[in-house]
Structures are given as structure tokens and as C-alpha cells.
Write a protein that holds these residues in place. Structure first.
Motif, PDB file in Angstrom:
ATOM      1  N   UNK A  32       0.843  -1.190   0.000  1.00 44.35           N
ATOM      2  CA  UNK A  32       0.000   0.000   0.000  1.00 44.35           C
ATOM      3  C   UNK A  32       0.883   1.246   0.000  1.00 44.35           C
ATOM      4  N   UNK A  33       0.270   2.375  -0.372  1.00 44.81           N
ATOM      5  CA  UNK A  33       0.980   3.649  -0.294  1.00 44.81           C
ATOM      6  C   UNK A  33       0.500   4.426   0.922  1.00 44.81           C
ATOM      7  N   UNK A  34       0.844   5.695   0.978  1.00 46.51           N
ATOM      8  CA  UNK A  34       0.525   6.508   2.157  1.00 46.51           C
ATOM      9  C   UNK A  34      -0.962   6.775   2.318  1.00 46.51           C
ATOM     10  N   UNK A  35      -1.765   6.444   1.320  1.00 46.52           N
ATOM     11  CA  UNK A  35      -3.212   6.607   1.409  1.00 46.52           C
ATOM     12  C   UNK A  35      -3.937   5.273   1.560  1.00 46.52           C
ATOM     13  N   UNK A  36      -3.186   4.217   1.771  1.00 47.44           N
ATOM     14  CA  UNK A  36      -3.799   2.897   1.880  1.00 47.44           C
ATOM     15  C   UNK A  36      -4.221   2.322   0.546  1.00 47.44           C
ATOM     16  N   UNK A  37      -3.793   2.935  -0.556  1.00 43.79           N
ATOM     17  CA  UNK A  37      -4.132   2.427  -1.883  1.00 43.79           C
ATOM     18  C   UNK A  37      -3.248   1.238  -2.227  1.00 43.79           C
ATOM     19  N   UNK A  38      -3.836   0.217  -2.815  1.00 42.98           N
ATOM     20  CA  UNK A  38      -3.100  -0.999  -3.145  1.00 42.98           C
ATOM     21  C   UNK A  38      -2.292  -0.800  -4.422  1.00 42.98           C
ATOM     22  N   UNK A  39      -1.061  -1.299  -4.381  1.00 40.81           N
ATOM     23  CA  UNK A  39      -0.119  -1.156  -5.491  1.00 40.81           C
ATOM     24  C   UNK A  39      -0.040  -2.475  -6.251  1.00 40.81           C
ATOM     25  N   UNK A  40       0.015  -2.406  -7.580  1.00 42.64           N
ATOM     26  CA  UNK A  40       0.029  -3.600  -8.417  1.00 42.64           C
ATOM     27  C   UNK A  40       1.429  -4.186  -8.526  1.00 42.64           C
ATOM     28  N   UNK A  41       1.522  -5.358  -9.144  1.00 38.81           N
ATOM     29  CA  UNK A  41       2.800  -6.017  -9.365  1.00 38.81           C
ATOM     30  C   UNK A  41       3.743  -5.171 -10.211  1.00 38.81           C
ATOM     31  N   UNK A  42       3.188  -4.298 -11.033  1.00 38.65           N
ATOM     32  CA  UNK A  42       4.000  -3.429 -11.890  1.00 38.65           C
ATOM     33  C   UNK A  42       4.277  -2.074 -11.252  1.00 38.65           C
ATOM     34  N   UNK A  43       3.926  -1.939  -9.966  1.00 36.70           N
ATOM     35  CA  UNK A  43       4.231  -0.717  -9.258  1.00 36.70           C
ATOM     36  C   UNK A  43       3.250   0.410  -9.469  1.00 36.70           C
ATOM     37  N   UNK A  44       2.122   0.113 -10.065  1.00 35.67           N
ATOM     38  CA  UNK A  44       1.090   1.129 -10.297  1.00 35.67           C
ATOM     39  C   UNK A  44      -0.052   0.927  -9.311  1.00 35.67           C
ATOM     40  N   UNK A  45      -0.854   1.975  -9.116  1.00 38.21           N
ATOM     41  CA  UNK A  45      -2.010   1.850  -8.247  1.00 38.21           C
ATOM     42  C   UNK A  45      -3.086   1.004  -8.920  1.00 38.21           C
ATOM     43  N   UNK A  46      -3.791   0.223  -8.108  1.00 40.43           N
ATOM     44  CA  UNK A  46      -4.991  -0.460  -8.588  1.00 40.43           C
ATOM     45  C   UNK A  46      -6.157   0.443  -8.221  1.00 40.43           C
ATOM     46  N   UNK A  47      -6.710   1.182  -9.174  1.00 39.78           N
ATOM     47  CA  UNK A  47      -7.735   2.184  -8.845  1.00 39.78           C
ATOM     48  C   UNK A  47      -8.933   1.555  -8.137  1.00 39.78           C
ATOM     49  N   UNK A  48      -9.340   2.208  -7.078  1.00 39.11           N
ATOM     50  CA  UNK A  48     -10.526   1.762  -6.360  1.00 39.11           C
ATOM     51  C   UNK A  48     -10.273   0.702  -5.306  1.00 39.11           C
ATOM     52  N   UNK A  49      -9.005   0.278  -5.104  1.00 32.04           N
ATOM     53  CA  UNK A  49      -8.729  -0.774  -4.134  1.00 32.04           C
ATOM     54  C   UNK A  49      -7.814  -0.242  -3.033  1.00 32.04           C
ATOM     55  N   UNK A  50      -8.219  -0.470  -1.783  1.00 29.33           N
ATOM     56  CA  UNK A  50      -7.514  -0.011  -0.597  1.00 29.33           C
ATOM     57  C   UNK A  50      -7.401  -1.182   0.385  1.00 29.33           C
ATOM     58  N   UNK A  51      -6.394  -1.133   1.243  1.00 28.67           N
ATOM     59  CA  UNK A  51      -6.232  -2.185   2.248  1.00 28.67           C
ATOM     60  C   UNK A  51      -5.575  -1.596   3.489  1.00 28.67           C
ATOM     61  N   UNK A  52      -5.864  -2.197   4.638  1.00 29.21           N
ATOM     62  CA  UNK A  52      -5.281  -1.741   5.901  1.00 29.21           C
ATOM     63  C   UNK A  52      -5.377  -2.847   6.934  1.00 29.21           C
ATOM     64  N   UNK A  53      -4.640  -2.663   8.027  1.00 26.03           N
ATOM     65  CA  UNK A  53      -4.658  -3.644   9.100  1.00 26.03           C
ATOM     66  C   UNK A  53      -3.925  -4.911   8.704  1.00 26.03           C
ATOM     67  N   UNK A  54      -4.312  -6.024   9.299  1.00 29.18           N
ATOM     68  CA  UNK A  54      -3.639  -7.290   9.013  1.00 29.18           C
ATOM     69  C   UNK A  54      -3.919  -7.798   7.608  1.00 29.18           C
ATOM     70  N   UNK A  55      -4.828  -7.165   6.888  1.00 29.62           N
ATOM     71  CA  UNK A  55      -5.094  -7.525   5.503  1.00 29.62           C
ATOM     72  C   UNK A  55      -4.152  -6.816   4.539  1.00 29.62           C
ATOM     73  N   UNK A  56      -3.277  -5.969   5.049  1.00 26.42           N
ATOM     74  CA  UNK A  56      -2.289  -5.253   4.230  1.00 26.42           C
ATOM     75  C   UNK A  56      -0.894  -5.589   4.747  1.00 26.42           C
ATOM     76  N   UNK A  57       0.130  -5.154   4.014  1.00 28.94           N
ATOM     77  CA  UNK A  57       1.497  -5.377   4.489  1.00 28.94           C
ATOM     78  C   UNK A  57       1.714  -4.593   5.783  1.00 28.94           C
ATOM     79  N   UNK A  58       2.413  -5.192   6.742  1.00 31.46           N
ATOM     80  CA  UNK A  58       2.717  -4.500   7.987  1.00 31.46           C
ATOM     81  C   UNK A  58       3.741  -3.411   7.746  1.00 31.46           C
ATOM     82  N   UNK A  59       3.379  -2.171   8.007  1.00 32.04           N
ATOM     83  CA  UNK A  59       4.274  -1.059   7.676  1.00 32.04           C
ATOM     84  C   UNK A  59       5.511  -1.036   8.573  1.00 32.04           C
TER      85      UNK A  59
END
Length: 559
Positions: free
Chosen positions: A487-514
């Protein structure tokens, strides 16, 4: 993952939040407060996820409550401390800085706009408070008691920990209940007053209900839905065997917990097997699977919130023997040994650190000598004076606890090398009589000193010589996993190619531990989780509407 071309939508909304723990509800509140219509989907029949099951403690530097009691903190101190304990392994170091800065803003927002309230628990410091930048009080926050009558019939759906009494952390809610104020416990039970994780979730739930946020239980999200532009525009969920399609104009927030109960995912990603997960059994990686299907890059996948697990076989939770952190570890008159009867770790290390030794590899024997179960070995001195797992001081040990009149007999009973255990106990006792532990330096860590009540070395070191002798198995456990989509600083999910996946967010244990492998203190899970739930909620609530396409909504009754 589904295409929107195939969809007959059942429900239209702006934001769908998957999960109902503290992270999910915080995201829902913030998305709503940006003007979005929000629906929360919960897999279980209970609200609160892992948060309600926990102490509910967020670890937040520079928070308003520590300032109120005169404890000073700074970005510089927090950064020095976190840099030391993450040792360069945070998946995105910039997000550590984001957490330091935004965590206190999250706490301020909840204080100003919801019923959530905290206080600083006395004498509960950072787990490595002796390090530069560490604090002996203030960053871990204790939720104030919450009257469940405020959430009406939803109180019956709020997840309950099977052991924690209705006490705050400071009052001993996660400690030794034999020292608790039983009159206070009875009063709170009679008045349906929650503490710790239930209090935090109850207050967040009240904020959601006050805002008219719809919360739907027994409705697991199964698949994300994407439009022709690659944007996430909805979710397919299931309820009582039927598919329900939720269109989300602004996006979807995945906050559905970790994957510690999914054996295949654990074997695939973690450094070792978690035989005894310590969270609600529904944490099977649903959110992770959906994110991977959407092409998410992953981060921190080999890590978990490790914890040594102990069991009282007479206590069950949702069809499973209940795994718990236990007690007695690191206190005087006890040691932990492997199957060879040898010590291998400072027994008083934090619950995050101690289990890491389970996965040590012996290159000569090509084995994992400390693989669980390992054994807590202790004598009558400890048994008669401290709570050990669920055994009250002075009570007879139950039948499921191995006990013997000699160390050798005990070793044979539990399948541990008897010569090895006798030699280990002999060496430990010789040093313990001088309050020393030259092998693993018991009594030197701030965490173990804190749990022993700052008694000095005698609280952590004492010989094992007064029979009968007892043993309890300790297993490889985890409070949850903390790897997931990047994820980035807004909780937006990043794709395998390093781009944002529009409309997808993640946080908590469902995201990478910062914070990567680090656990800075009580609430080291919940603090970052709430912070990035807060940031994801703001971002998705402000997002532009997307074309969710498909066909007109089909009427379907949603429970």
C-alpha cells in the motif's frame, strides 16, 4: 476476479468496507465523513474481528493523552526508536514516517468525532524502553470502559474474548485475574460495560450506527469486480448460499484480517508453521486472495505477530481448543527447554520475539531443534505464587498438567531428554542462586522487568529446586499475520507493476505491515492498523466516482 459486464447489481453504494474490526470501522467512519455512502460487510455473525478479541490497545507516538499527563515525545524520538527495532526491514521506510505523523491525527479525530476514548495505562512502557527514543509510559493507550447499552441490540453481536474479564489493561484485564477487583468485575458485568478490545469496537460501532452506516453480517466478500478501465468497482459477496453484488462507486477497502487460519497460505508464505493461531478462526486470508487476484504486489509476507501459545484443553472457542498467550514465562523458578532438554532463548523476551527462536536451523543436524512444542518447566515456588495459564496460585494442578517429584521423572513423562534437562536445570540453578543468567541474560530486558513488576532480578531469576516439578507445552502461535498487499501513504493498493490499482484499498492485518518485523509495544498491531484504516477511509471517501457499468439493480433482500 469478475468483470462488471457480467453483473446484475443488487446494491449500489459509494464504498464497501470488507471486515468489521477496528481498522474496518475506522475506515468506514472516515469514508462517511468525506460524504460517501458506506456499507460494511462482515463474514462472521459477530462484529469486531481480531480487534474485539484483543486488548484494544493502539501504540501511537506523540498522542494527545501522553501530552495530557506531561509525557514528552517527538518525531525524532519515535523515529530513532522505530529505526532501531525495524533494523531496515520495513517494506517501505517512508510509511514508517507516515505512521509517526498521522497516528496522532487519527487519535485526535476519533476523540473529536466519535465516542472512542483512551487513557495512558500507568507503568506500561514501550517493550524496549531502554533503547534510544523509547518511552517508559504513554505510547500505548488503554480504551476507557464503554457501556454497551449505547449500541442496543448490536451489543449481542459484539465479539467477546473467552477469558478477559471486563477490566482495562491498567486494572489487570490482560494480566493475573486472581489479583483483580472482583466487585468491579461484577458491577461491569451487571451493567454490560465492555473494556479493552470490546470497548474500542463498541465505541467505533456506535459512531458507525450514529452515521447510519449499514453493517451486514454473515456476508463474506468473495470476489472483487473490475470495470473495463481496470478499476475496482464492487464486490461479490455471499449470504446463505446466494451471491450478492455490491457496486462501489468510489472503491473497496479490504480490512478483513490476516491468513493465520489458512494452512496453505501459512505454508506458502510464513517462515514456519503456525500450529496454534490465536485469533478468531475466520481469519483465512479472504482479503489477501482477492487482492492477489486483482494483481496486487505483496509485502512483509514472511512475518506475523508471533506469540508463544499455550492451551488449557478444557477451554474451547468456536469449535476449537482456545489458544492463549498464557503466563509464567520469564518469571523466577521457570525455564523453557526444547526436546533435548536445553534452553535456547531468554524466556522473558517479548511475545513477538521469543517464538522467532522456534525456527532456528541447525546446519549440522539439518533440523529445527527448537520446533514446538517446547516446554515451560517450573517448580512449586512458581506454581504456588503466580497464575500459570489458568491455574490459580495454590490450587492443585489439574490432571492435564504433567507433574513429578524429580526433574528426571518429569523429563521422561514429557518426552524430553532427561540427561539434557537435568544438566540444564543444574546449570541454571547454580547461576540463579546468584541472580545471574550468563547464558541468556534473563532479567535484563525492559519487557520482562515490566511484567515481573520491576522487582529487580529476583522477579525474573530463581532456581528450580522445590518439587513437585511441572511442565506445560508451548506451541508456535500467532496473534495474526501482518503481510499482504503493498500500500501507499493513502492505503491504496499497489500492483505487481508498481502502479495503483484504482478503487482498491487495504489496511490492518489484511495489508502489508508497515513496521515490518517490529513490535514496539502493546498495541503494535492496532496502532498502525487504525492509522492506515483512517488514511484509507479519507482517500476512498474523497475518490471520484467510477463507472460500475453492468445492469440495473436487481431487488434482493439483504439481512
Amino acid at each position: 476476479m469478475l468483470s462488471n459486464k457480467e453483473i446484475n447489481w443488487n446494491v449500489e453504494t459509494d464504498v464497501v468496507v470488507v471486515g468489521s474490526g477496528g481498522t474496518a470501522l475506522t475506515s468506514a467512519i472516515l469514508a462517511h465523513d468525506q460524504g460517501a455512502k458506506v456499507i460494511v460487510l462482515e463474514k462472521a455473525d459477530q462484529i469486531g474481528g481480531t480487534t474485539a478479541f484483543s486488548g484494544g490497545i493502539p501504540w501511537i507516538p506523540m498522542n494527545r493523552y501522553m501530552a495530557e499527563i506531561g509525557v514528552e515525545d517527538s518525531k525524532e524520538d519515535a523515529k530513532k526508536y522505530l529505526d532501531h527495532i525495524t533494523y531496515g526491514k520495513a517494506p517501505d521506510p517512508e510509511l514508517v514516517d507516515v505512521f509517526i505523523e498521522e497516528g496522532r491525527k487519527m487519535i485526535d479525530y476519533l476523540h473529536d468525532h466519535t465516542p472512542v476514548r483512551f487513557k495512558v495505562p500507568r507503568f506500561y512502557g514501550d517493550y524496549y524502553a531502554n533503547l534510544e527514543g523509547g518511552k517508559r509510559e504513554g505510547r500505548s493507550l488503554d480504551p476507557l470502559p464503554f457501556e454497551l447499552a449505547q449500541i442496543g441490540e448490536w451489543a449481542d453481536k459484539l465479539r467477546r474474548h473467552p477469558i478477559f474479564p471486563p477490566l482495562t489493561l491498567e486494572e489487570g484485564g490482560a494480566g493475573d485475574p486472581t489479583k483483580a477487583d472482583f466487585n468491579l468485575i461484577a458491577e461491569r458485568m451487571e451493567n454490560n460495560i465492555a473494556t479493552m478490545g470490546r470497548s474500542l469496537v463498541g465505541a467505533l460501532l456506535k459512531a458507525c450506527l450514529d452515521r447510519g452506516i449499514e453493517i451486514i453480517t454473515e456476508t463474506p466478500a468473495k470476489e472483487l469486480i473490475q470495470n473495463d478501465h481496470g478499476e475496482i468497482v464492487g464486490v461479490r459477496a455471499e449470504q446463505h448460499g446466494k451471491s450478492i453484488y455490491f457496486a462501489a462507486r468510489k472503491g473497496v477497502v479490504i480490512a478483513s484480517g490476516g491468513f493465520e487460519w489458512n494452512k496453505q497460505l501459512v505454508r506458502t508464505f510464513l517462515k514456519g508453521e503456525v500450529t496454534h493461531p490465536m485469533s478468531p478462526p475466520g481469519n483465512e486470508g479472504d482479503g489477501l486472495i482477492m487482492a492477489m487476484e486483482a494483481g496486487a504486489a505483496l509485502g512483509n509476507m514472511s512475518e506475523a505477530w508471533w506469540s508463544p501459545a499455550m492451551v488449557d484443553p478444557t477451554i474451547e472457542y468456536q469449535g476449537h481448543v482456545f489458544n492463549q498467550t498464557g503466563s509464567g514465562r520469564g518469571l523466577a523458578h521457570s525455564i523453557i527447554v526444547n526436546k533435548h532438554g536445553k534452553r535456547f532463548v531468554n524466556e522473558g523476551a517479548t511475545y513477538m520475539d521469543m517464538p522467532k527462536s522456534f525456527y532456528a536451523h541447525d546446519a549440522v543436524t539439518q533440523s529445527l531443534p527448537n520446533e514446538g512444542p517446547v516446554w515451560l518447566v517450573f517448580d512449586r515456588n512458581l506454581k504456588d505464587n503466580k497464575l500459570i495459564l489458568t491455574m490459580a496460585p495454590g490450587e492443585d494442578a489439574p490432571d492435564w498438567v504433567p507433574q513429578a517429584e524429580s526433574i528426571r521423572e518429569l523429563a521422561e513423562m514429557i518426552g524430553v531428554d532427561a540427561d539434557g534437562l537435568e544438566a540444564t536445570v543444574k546449570r541454571f540453578n547454580e547461576n540463579a542462586k546468584n541472580l545471574e543468567d550468563p547464558d541468556f541474560h534473563r532479567g535484563t530486558q525492559y519487557f520482562e522487568q515490566m511484567l515481573a513488576g520491576f522487582q529487580g532480578p529476583q522477579g525474573n531469576i530463581g532456581p528450580i529446586e522445590d518439587g513437585p516439578f511441572y511442565a506445560l507445552p508451548i506451541y508456535s502461535g500467532a496473534l495474526g499475520t501482518n503481510g499482504g498487499p503493498r500500500i501507499n501513504e493513502h492505503g491504496q493498493v499497489i500492483s505487481l507493476r508498481g502502479e495503483l490499482i484504482p478503487g482498491l484499498y487495504a489496511a490492518g492485518n489484511a495489508a502489508m505491515g508497515v513496521l515490518g518485523p517490529a513490535y514496539p509495544g502493546a498495541g503494535g498491531t492496532i496502532g498502525p492498523a487504525l492509522t492506515f484504516g483512517y488514511l484509507a477511509g479519507i482517500a476512498v471517501g474523497k475518490a471520484e466516482d467510477k463507472d460500475f457499468g453492468g445492469n440495473s439493480p436487481v431487488e434482493l433482500t439483504i439481512a
